[in-house]
Design a protein around this motif. Structure first.
Motif, PDB file in Angstrom:
ATOM      1  N   VAL A   1      72.809  87.657 -13.129  1.00  0.00           N
ATOM      2  CA  VAL A   1      71.324  88.164 -13.166  1.00  0.00           C
ATOM      3  C   VAL A   1      71.083  89.631 -12.803  1.00  0.00           C
ATOM      4  O   VAL A   1      71.826  89.991 -11.920  1.00  0.00           O
ATOM      5  CB  VAL A   1      70.474  86.897 -12.471  1.00  0.00           C
ATOM      6  CG1 VAL A   1      70.726  85.775 -12.606  1.00  0.00           C
ATOM      7  CG2 VAL A   1      70.774  87.159 -10.688  1.00  0.00           C
ATOM      8  N   TYR A   2      70.084  89.925 -13.335  1.00  0.00           N
ATOM      9  CA  TYR A   2      69.670  91.396 -13.102  1.00  0.00           C
ATOM     10  C   TYR A   2      68.088  91.314 -12.608  1.00  0.00           C
ATOM     11  O   TYR A   2      67.493  91.238 -13.733  1.00  0.00           O
ATOM     12  CB  TYR A   2      70.201  92.348 -14.195  1.00  0.00           C
ATOM     13  CG  TYR A   2      69.763  93.763 -13.748  1.00  0.00           C
ATOM     14  CD1 TYR A   2      70.706  94.511 -12.835  1.00  0.00           C
ATOM     15  CD2 TYR A   2      68.756  94.735 -14.465  1.00  0.00           C
ATOM     16  CE1 TYR A   2      70.357  95.738 -12.478  1.00  0.00           C
ATOM     17  CE2 TYR A   2      68.421  95.810 -14.105  1.00  0.00           C
ATOM     18  CZ  TYR A   2      69.473  96.590 -13.046  1.00  0.00           C
ATOM     19  OH  TYR A   2      69.222  97.779 -12.612  1.00  0.00           O
ATOM     20  N   PRO A   3      67.553  91.502 -11.629  1.00  0.00           N
ATOM     21  CA  PRO A   3      66.433  91.354 -11.105  1.00  0.00           C
ATOM     22  C   PRO A   3      65.574  92.853 -11.523  1.00  0.00           C
ATOM     23  O   PRO A   3      66.266  93.939 -11.094  1.00  0.00           O
ATOM     24  CB  PRO A   3      66.402  90.937  -9.594  1.00  0.00           C
ATOM     25  CG  PRO A   3      67.745  90.494  -9.320  1.00  0.00           C
ATOM     26  CD  PRO A   3      68.604  91.483 -10.232  1.00  0.00           C
TER      27      PRO A   3
ATOM     28  N   SER B   1      73.755  98.875  -7.502  1.00  0.00           N
ATOM     29  CA  SER B   1      73.111  98.496  -8.833  1.00  0.00           C
ATOM     30  C   SER B   1      72.925  96.781  -9.040  1.00  0.00           C
ATOM     31  O   SER B   1      73.130  96.146  -9.953  1.00  0.00           O
ATOM     32  CB  SER B   1      74.368  98.753  -9.952  1.00  0.00           C
ATOM     33  OG  SER B   1      74.838 100.217 -10.000  1.00  0.00           O
ATOM     34  N   LEU B   2      72.188  96.341  -7.920  1.00  0.00           N
ATOM     35  CA  LEU B   2      72.064  95.180  -7.612  1.00  0.00           C
ATOM     36  C   LEU B   2      70.585  94.599  -8.368  1.00  0.00           C
ATOM     37  O   LEU B   2      70.381  93.506  -8.725  1.00  0.00           O
ATOM     38  CB  LEU B   2      71.885  94.693  -6.438  1.00  0.00           C
ATOM     39  CG  LEU B   2      72.113  93.092  -6.015  1.00  0.00           C
ATOM     40  CD1 LEU B   2      73.602  92.671  -6.530  1.00  0.00           C
ATOM     41  CD2 LEU B   2      72.114  92.921  -4.603  1.00  0.00           C
ATOM     42  N   ALA B   3      69.659  95.599  -8.348  1.00  0.00           N
ATOM     43  CA  ALA B   3      68.314  95.261  -8.951  1.00  0.00           C
ATOM     44  C   ALA B   3      67.553  96.582  -9.305  1.00  0.00           C
ATOM     45  O   ALA B   3      68.031  97.885  -8.795  1.00  0.00           O
ATOM     46  CB  ALA B   3      67.567  94.647  -8.235  1.00  0.00           C
TER      47      ALA B   3
ATOM     48  N   CYS C   1      73.551  90.121 -19.271  1.00  0.00           N
ATOM     49  CA  CYS C   1      72.854  89.617 -18.106  1.00  0.00           C
ATOM     50  C   CYS C   1      71.503  88.718 -18.246  1.00  0.00           C
ATOM     51  O   CYS C   1      70.707  88.979 -19.477  1.00  0.00           O
ATOM     52  CB  CYS C   1      72.339  90.794 -17.114  1.00  0.00           C
ATOM     53  SG  CYS C   1      73.757  91.785 -16.841  1.00  0.00           S
ATOM     54  N   ASP C   2      71.308  88.008 -17.575  1.00  0.00           N
ATOM     55  CA  ASP C   2      69.745  87.274 -17.479  1.00  0.00           C
ATOM     56  C   ASP C   2      68.917  88.164 -16.838  1.00  0.00           C
ATOM     57  O   ASP C   2      68.797  88.073 -15.632  1.00  0.00           O
ATOM     58  CB  ASP C   2      70.011  85.874 -16.866  1.00  0.00           C
ATOM     59  CG  ASP C   2      70.585  84.981 -17.810  1.00  0.00           C
ATOM     60  OD1 ASP C   2      70.590  84.982 -19.168  1.00  0.00           O
ATOM     61  OD2 ASP C   2      71.137  83.909 -17.357  1.00  0.00           O
ATOM     62  N   VAL C   3      67.764  88.856 -17.397  1.00  0.00           N
ATOM     63  CA  VAL C   3      66.825  89.568 -16.706  1.00  0.00           C
ATOM     64  C   VAL C   3      65.829  88.667 -16.017  1.00  0.00           C
ATOM     65  O   VAL C   3      65.361  87.758 -16.803  1.00  0.00           O
ATOM     66  CB  VAL C   3      66.091  90.703 -17.355  1.00  0.00           C
ATOM     67  CG1 VAL C   3      65.123  91.424 -17.004  1.00  0.00           C
ATOM     68  CG2 VAL C   3      67.196  91.544 -18.182  1.00  0.00           C
ATOM     69  N   VAL C   4      65.602  88.901 -14.746  1.00  0.00           N
ATOM     70  CA  VAL C   4      64.861  88.085 -13.869  1.00  0.00           C
ATOM     71  C   VAL C   4      63.560  89.072 -13.321  1.00  0.00           C
ATOM     72  O   VAL C   4      64.004  90.169 -12.734  1.00  0.00           O
ATOM     73  CB  VAL C   4      65.508  87.497 -12.482  1.00  0.00           C
ATOM     74  CG1 VAL C   4      64.389  86.580 -11.727  1.00  0.00           C
ATOM     75  CG2 VAL C   4      66.577  86.489 -13.329  1.00  0.00           C
ATOM     76  N   SER C   5      62.563  88.582 -13.602  1.00  0.00           N
ATOM     77  CA  SER C   5      61.258  89.450 -12.931  1.00  0.00           C
ATOM     78  C   SER C   5      60.937  89.033 -11.607  1.00  0.00           C
ATOM     79  O   SER C   5      60.637  87.974 -11.386  1.00  0.00           O
ATOM     80  CB  SER C   5      60.310  89.470 -13.971  1.00  0.00           C
ATOM     81  OG  SER C   5      59.692  88.256 -14.054  1.00  0.00           O
ATOM     82  N   ILE C   6      60.819  89.899 -10.741  1.00  0.00           N
ATOM     83  CA  ILE C   6      59.842  89.850  -9.236  1.00  0.00           C
ATOM     84  C   ILE C   6      58.731  90.529  -9.403  1.00  0.00           C
ATOM     85  O   ILE C   6      59.007  91.718  -9.754  1.00  0.00           O
ATOM     86  CB  ILE C   6      60.976  89.906  -8.298  1.00  0.00           C
ATOM     87  CG1 ILE C   6      62.196  89.227  -8.369  1.00  0.00           C
ATOM     88  CG2 ILE C   6      60.245  89.953  -6.815  1.00  0.00           C
ATOM     89  CD1 ILE C   6      63.346  89.536  -7.372  1.00  0.00           C
ATOM     90  N   ALA C   7      57.600  90.286  -9.155  1.00  0.00           N
ATOM     91  CA  ALA C   7      56.425  91.081  -8.917  1.00  0.00           C
ATOM     92  C   ALA C   7      55.814  90.769  -7.603  1.00  0.00           C
ATOM     93  O   ALA C   7      55.521  89.629  -7.207  1.00  0.00           O
ATOM     94  CB  ALA C   7      55.255  90.574 -10.121  1.00  0.00           C
TER      95      ALA C   7
ATOM     96  N   LEU D   1      66.236  87.193  -3.685  1.00  0.00           N
ATOM     97  CA  LEU D   1      67.628  87.849  -4.000  1.00  0.00           C
ATOM     98  C   LEU D   1      68.836  86.608  -3.446  1.00  0.00           C
ATOM     99  O   LEU D   1      69.732  86.408  -4.269  1.00  0.00           O
ATOM    100  CB  LEU D   1      68.064  89.111  -3.342  1.00  0.00           C
ATOM    101  CG  LEU D   1      66.972  90.332  -4.011  1.00  0.00           C
ATOM    102  CD1 LEU D   1      67.684  91.629  -3.289  1.00  0.00           C
ATOM    103  CD2 LEU D   1      67.495  90.435  -5.623  1.00  0.00           C
ATOM    104  N   ALA D   2      68.518  85.988  -2.686  1.00  0.00           N
ATOM    105  CA  ALA D   2      69.443  85.071  -1.912  1.00  0.00           C
ATOM    106  C   ALA D   2      69.425  83.848  -2.737  1.00  0.00           C
ATOM    107  O   ALA D   2      70.318  83.332  -2.865  1.00  0.00           O
ATOM    108  CB  ALA D   2      69.038  84.826  -0.287  1.00  0.00           C
ATOM    109  N   GLU D   3      68.034  83.447  -3.008  1.00  0.00           N
ATOM    110  CA  GLU D   3      67.933  82.365  -4.037  1.00  0.00           C
ATOM    111  C   GLU D   3      68.738  82.427  -5.362  1.00  0.00           C
ATOM    112  O   GLU D   3      69.040  81.557  -5.950  1.00  0.00           O
ATOM    113  CB  GLU D   3      66.590  81.970  -4.013  1.00  0.00           C
ATOM    114  CG  GLU D   3      65.886  81.665  -2.837  1.00  0.00           C
ATOM    115  CD  GLU D   3      64.202  81.634  -3.037  1.00  0.00           C
ATOM    116  OE1 GLU D   3      63.771  81.365  -4.369  1.00  0.00           O
ATOM    117  OE2 GLU D   3      63.441  82.034  -2.089  1.00  0.00           O
TER     118      GLU D   3
END
Length: 278
Positions: free
Chosen positions: A6-8, A40-42, A208-214, A268-270
């Motif tokens: 995953v790539y946040p 390069s984690l997010a 990658c699976d792009v994951v969004s955090i807002a 991120l831990a989740e």
């Protein structure tokens, strides 16, 4: 089958969210943002009402590692040419709303009965913006460097303001009310800009699976927060000012950058992502 990484993408408001509402400090969120970048984690992507000039100055004052950003409340996306070619010869820039020159053109076409009550930033000298906003001279100069929105003061009646709103709507513009200032803008939003960036990054990171955090603390952040895979409402020192019933939305346990770090670290831990200790 191996699980895809995953790539946040972390879309964040600034004032009262990544930055402390009073001190304007980004500590300790700045350290976490740097770690995410270095490993390069997010990707941390500021989404702000500020102009690009204001944001670039802020990046010098508070070193934050971002290459993509959204300015003027979703109206403009900025980024490297590697991400998108941009438009109209402006490499690395996409106007989601209506270009500033077109907004000024429409203001110039207003009938005198409305134009006489309208005083925009373009009508003001830097000194007048200082007087109207309380900003320092250089800050006011950067605030005047606009690309897709026009703050303005209104001296007419509420009825005349409604007439103005109807008139500019014919050109695809709308009026948003801020504190002392109104804002003449297109229909771009922070949520739309976030969606555009997600599509662009997902198109590049096929493995990658792009994951969004807002994350945000204001009413103009709520749609973006609710549209993300993980949404975070930031409380202010006086308590939470926006609420959501969406299952993917949580409220940070503390305001400002301290709460930002806690919320981002938890998400991120989740996702199974853990920072390497340096």
């Amino acid at each position: 089958m191996a699980k895809r990484p995953v790539y946040p993408l972390i879309f964040t408001d600034l004032d009262g969210t990544l930055l402390d509402h009073h001190s304007y400090s980004a500590k300790p969120a700045d350290a976490l943002a740097r770690q995410l970048h270095q490993q390069s984690l997010a990707e941390v992507i500021p989404v702000t009402s500020k102009t690009h000039a204001e944001l670039l100055w802020l990046q010098q004052e508070i070193p934050l590692p971002f290459s993509l950003c959204v300015t003027e409340n979703g109206s403009v996306i900025h980024g490297p040419e590697a991400v998108f070619a941009g438009e109209g010869g402006r490499t690395g820039r996409i106007t989601m709303g209506i270009a500033y020159s077109a907004i000024l053109d429409q203001i110039g076409k207003l009938p005198g009965s409305l134009r006489n009550h309208f005083t925009g930033f373009a009508d003001m000298s830097v000194e007048q913006v200082v007087d109207a906003t309380g900003l320092a001279f250089d800050d006011a100069k950067r605030a005047k460097d606009r690309q897709a929105t026009e703050p303005f003061l209104w001296s007419g009646t509420d009825g005349e303001l409604e007439t103005l709103a109807t008139t500019v709507a014919e050109a695809g513009l709308r009026i948003q009310r801020g504190g002392r200032f109104y804002h003449l803008t297109g229909h771009a939003t922070k949520e739309q800009a976030m969606g555009r960036i997600i599509d662009m990054i997902a198109g590049q990171k096929h493995d990658c699976d792009v994951v969004s955090i807002a994350l945000g603390d204001g009413p103009n952040d709520l749609a973006m927060i609710e549209a993300a895979d993980f949404g975070v409402i930031m409380p202010n020192p006086q308590g939470v000012t926006i609420v959501s019933a969406r299952p993917g939305v949580r409220t940070a346990s503390a305001p400002g950058p301290e709460g930002w770090v806690i919320a981002v670290t938890e998400i991120l831990a989740e996702l199974g992502l853990n920072l390497r200790q340096s």
